[in-house]
Design an enzyme around this catalytic site. Structure first.
Site, short mmCIF file in Angstrom:
data_model
loop_
_atom_site.label_atom_id
_atom_site.label_comp_id
_atom_site.label_asym_id
_atom_site.label_seq_id
_atom_site.Cartn_x
_atom_site.Cartn_y
_atom_site.Cartn_z
N ARG A 61 0.82 -1.22 0.00
CA ARG A 61 0.00 0.00 0.00
C ARG A 61 0.85 1.25 0.00
O ARG A 61 0.41 2.32 -0.45
CB ARG A 61 -0.99 -0.02 1.17
CG ARG A 61 -2.15 -0.98 0.93
CD ARG A 61 -3.10 -1.01 2.11
NE ARG A 61 -2.43 -1.43 3.32
CZ ARG A 61 -2.16 -2.70 3.64
NH1 ARG A 61 -2.53 -3.67 2.83
NH2 ARG A 61 -1.52 -3.00 4.74
N GLU A 98 5.27 -10.42 14.64
CA GLU A 98 4.70 -11.04 15.83
C GLU A 98 4.92 -12.57 15.78
O GLU A 98 5.30 -13.19 16.75
CB GLU A 98 3.22 -10.70 15.92
CG GLU A 98 2.67 -10.87 17.31
CD GLU A 98 1.23 -10.43 17.39
OE1 GLU A 98 0.74 -9.81 16.44
OE2 GLU A 98 0.61 -10.75 18.42
P1 AMP Z 1 4.66 -2.48 11.32
O1 AMP Z 1 5.92 -3.06 10.75
O2 AMP Z 1 4.10 -3.24 12.46
O3 AMP Z 1 4.80 -0.99 11.61
O4 AMP Z 1 3.55 -2.63 10.21
C1 AMP Z 1 3.54 -1.76 9.16
C2 AMP Z 1 3.07 -2.39 7.89
O5 AMP Z 1 2.00 -3.31 8.07
C3 AMP Z 1 2.59 -1.32 6.97
O6 AMP Z 1 3.13 -1.60 5.68
C4 AMP Z 1 1.08 -1.41 6.99
O7 AMP Z 1 0.57 -1.35 5.69
C5 AMP Z 1 0.77 -2.75 7.62
N1 AMP Z 1 -0.11 -2.66 8.79
C6 AMP Z 1 0.22 -2.97 10.07
N2 AMP Z 1 -0.82 -2.85 10.89
C7 AMP Z 1 -1.85 -2.44 10.13
C8 AMP Z 1 -3.23 -2.13 10.40
N3 AMP Z 1 -3.77 -2.20 11.63
N4 AMP Z 1 -4.01 -1.72 9.37
C9 AMP Z 1 -3.49 -1.63 8.13
N5 AMP Z 1 -2.22 -1.92 7.81
C10 AMP Z 1 -1.40 -2.32 8.79
#
Ligand code: AMP
Length: 173
Positions: A61, A98
């Site tokens: 995205r 996770e």
């Molecule tokens: P993180 O590495 O945990 O910061 O996750 C970031 C990536 O996962 C991004 O590329 C987001 O598109 C996706 N992502 C994580 N959590 C969500 C969420 N609750 N809603 C939408 N996309 C998420």
């Protein structure tokens, strides 16, 4: 205080409970992308944050936002992709999820030494993806001037993994 832009964004991001797995509240940005006025306002705002040579988009995205931001900012667009998707020689970085781990890649020749780069994604959650991308882009010889996201999920404290990097969220929830 809520700005007009943040109000517009918040009204166009939809919560989808238990997607893609139970316990996750997924932030669906498709209603925002579907609205030409809101989409343009978001792209304009992100494009005005920093003077840069390249915009990096994080699969998938992040690409949707980063490509028009690069066009608007008269900068190049560089994709950071999941392992195995880029055709030429790459550099890679792995990070913990996770459950399990993930590996992302960038083309080894994507940057000129010292290129100023803004990293763009839709959602900052735990910060693992953004942190790995900062490391990867730095290792590829560029200067990361910032990370910019549409939405930051503050309770997951992703910002704490980006110390020393200018981190900007258009909305924080
Ligand atoms: P993180 O590495 O945990 O910061 O996750 C970031 C990536 O996962 C991004 O590329 C987001 O598109 C996706 N992502 C994580 N959590 C969500 C969420 N609750 N809603 C939408 N996309 C998420």
């Amino acid at each position: 205080m809520k700005t007009e832009l943040s109000t517009m964004i918040l009204a166009r991001i939809r919560d989808i409970p238990d997607y893609p797995q139970p316990g996750v509240l997924f932030k669906d940005i498709t209603p925002l992308l579907d609205d030409p006025v809101a989409f343009a306002a978001v792209v304009d705002e992100l494009a005005g944050l920093h003077q840069v040579d390249k915009i990096v988009g994080i699969e998938a995205r992040g690409f949707i936002l980063a490509a028009p931001v690069a066009y608007r900012a008269a900068a190049g667009f560089v994709p950071v992709r999941k392992k195995g998707k880029l055709p030429a020689a790459t550099l890679e970085a792995s990070y913990d999820l996770e459950y399990g781990s993930a590996t992302i890649e960038v083309h080894a020749d994507a940057f000129q030494p010292g290129d100023r780069v803004l990293i763009v994604d839709d959602v900052l959650a735990t910060g693992g993806t953004a942190e790995a991308t900062v490391e990867l882009v730095s290792r590829a010889g560029a200067e990361v001037v910032g990370v910019a996201v549409l939405m930051e999920l503050a309770f997951l404290k992703g910002r704490e993994r980006l110390t020393g990097v200018d981190t900007h969220a258009l909305v924080i929830v």
